[in-house]
Design an enzyme around this catalytic site. Structure first.
Site: not given
Ligand SMILES: Cc1cc2nc3c(=O)[nH]c(=O)nc-3n(C[C@H](O)[C@H](O)[C@H](O)COP(=O)(O)OP(=O)(O)OC[C@H]3O[C@@H](n4cnc5c(N)ncnc54)[C@H](O)[C@@H]3O)c2cc1C
Length: 342
Positions: A167, A242, A338
């Protein structure tokens, strides 16, 4: 492109926290992104760095954001076969992760099936090296294109340069706040797929469906079914998956804990032992526990939920702190969040 003022982020974070961004812009190309960043610099009136937002599924806003939120909605997928068996597939940052996984499955490309149904966007996937069911981005990531926020020039990071860890990646450490990820390239298989079903309940789910020789599509379907049965859908119950990382502790610390808690689970990770955070939290009595508008999910203690839909980010943060404190009191282990706290 329009820049909005006092823009509600309620629909832009999966916790459903009702906060506002002082300024908000959605960018659909690298040129638009550079244009916005240059105009911010010229005006010089935004003293807080821009915040980049993908799907908002790994973020907790604890208060209004007094700066510019840039929603990355860059789209596009391209492919290049590099051998009889391998293809490089590049997806833009704003592509939805699960839709991209389904696209690859439709083309018959293997490698991402275990990562089905993870919320969020492609551009964020390298940030925390997303992982599930025995596969992480590091296993399939060839390279990322990023925009250097200082020079406003694009750069390429190969997989080694991304410094992926559990992570974790360079983008959460020395590269934090320095780059925006614009696209990610994955090395996938076209024929000789590696089927990974040992981890979690995939094998038993396939057995339940009487599947003995699974395809990549079968693995994806099994993962989707397992995830739907145990994880809350953020559209129905606000959450960010998580909330904490699984802590890694030394072997000697683990053995000492085993004396006191013989049933403590642990998985060897090099010279360390990884302990499931969900188990630790459950042992402290948090599973299903509610305080005000916030709760620990009744099926998965590791997931904190916006139980009433009315929780503020600070309330969720305080709830998470109470969990950290009680795990520390009981086990002497400090959980690390996380989710990105803003
Ligand atoms: C129900 C559920 C289940 C999940 N299961 C998992 C799992 O099994 N495994 C896992 O690893 N994660 C899991 N996650 C966490 C999440 O889905 C991941 O971390 C995902 O990659 C986040 O993507 P996002 O685009 O929504 O990020 P965001 O929430 O939009 O951004 C996260 C961070 O990254 C930064 N950011 C966003 N885009 C960029 C970019 N292009 N360049 C630089 N910085 C950026 C943001 O400023 C923020 O700090 C889960 C979440 C939920 C709600």
């Amino acid at each position: 492109m329009k820049i909005y003022e006092n823009f509600s982020l309620k629909d832009y974070n999966t916790f459903g926290v009702d906060v506002a961004a002082r300024y908000f812009a959605a960018v659909s190309s690298t040129d638009e992104l550079i244009g916005v960043l240059e105009s911010v610099r010229q005006k010089g009136n935004l003293d807080i760095k821009p915040l980049f937002l993908g799907g908002g599924s790994n973020i907790l806003f604890t208060k209004d954001y007094e700066g510019l939120v840039i929603h990355l909605i860059l789209k596009g997928i391209s492919e290049e076969a590099v051998s009889e068996n391998e293809v490089l597939v590049t997806a833009a940052a704003g592509e939805n992760w699960h839709s991209f996984v389904l696209f690859c499955l439709e083309q018959g490309y293997g490698g991402l099936e275990n990562l089905s149904l993870i919320p969020g966007n492609v551009g964020t996937s390298p940030m925390q090296n997303i992982g599930a069911y025995g596969v992480e981005i590091k296993d399939v990531c060839e390279k990322c294109t990023v925009l250097n926020l200082e020079t406003l020039k694009t750069e390429t990071f190969d997989s080694a340069e991304c410094k992926f860890g559990y992570r974790d990646s360079i983008f959460k450490n020395e590269g934090k706040g320095k780059y925006v990820i614009l696209d990610v390239t994955f090395r996938l298989t076209m024929k000789n797929h590696v089927i990974r079903i040992e981890y979690g309940a995939i094998k038993s789910e396939l057995e339940r469906q009487n599947i003995t020789d699974p395809t990549i599509r079968d693995v994806s379907d099994a993962v989707i079914s397992i995830r739907q049965s145990k994880l809350p859908d953020p559209k129905l119950l606000g959450n960010a998956g998580s909330f904490f990382k699984n802590p890694t502790i030394s072997k000697s610390a683990f053995e000492a804990l085993q004396q006191k808690f013989p049933e403590i689970p642990g998985y060897a990770a090099g010279q360390w032992v990884k302990v499931p955070a969900g188990w630790l939290i459950e042992q402290c009595g948090w599973k299903g526990k509610e305080i005000g508008n916030v709760a620990s999910h009744h099926l998965q203690a590791l997931v904190i939920v916006n139980k009433t839909g009315q929780a503020g980010g600070a309330e969720i943060f305080e709830f998470s702190q109470k969990i950290i404190d009680s795990v520390e009191d009981k086990f002497g282990i400090t959980l690390e969040r996380e989710v990105n706290i803003i």
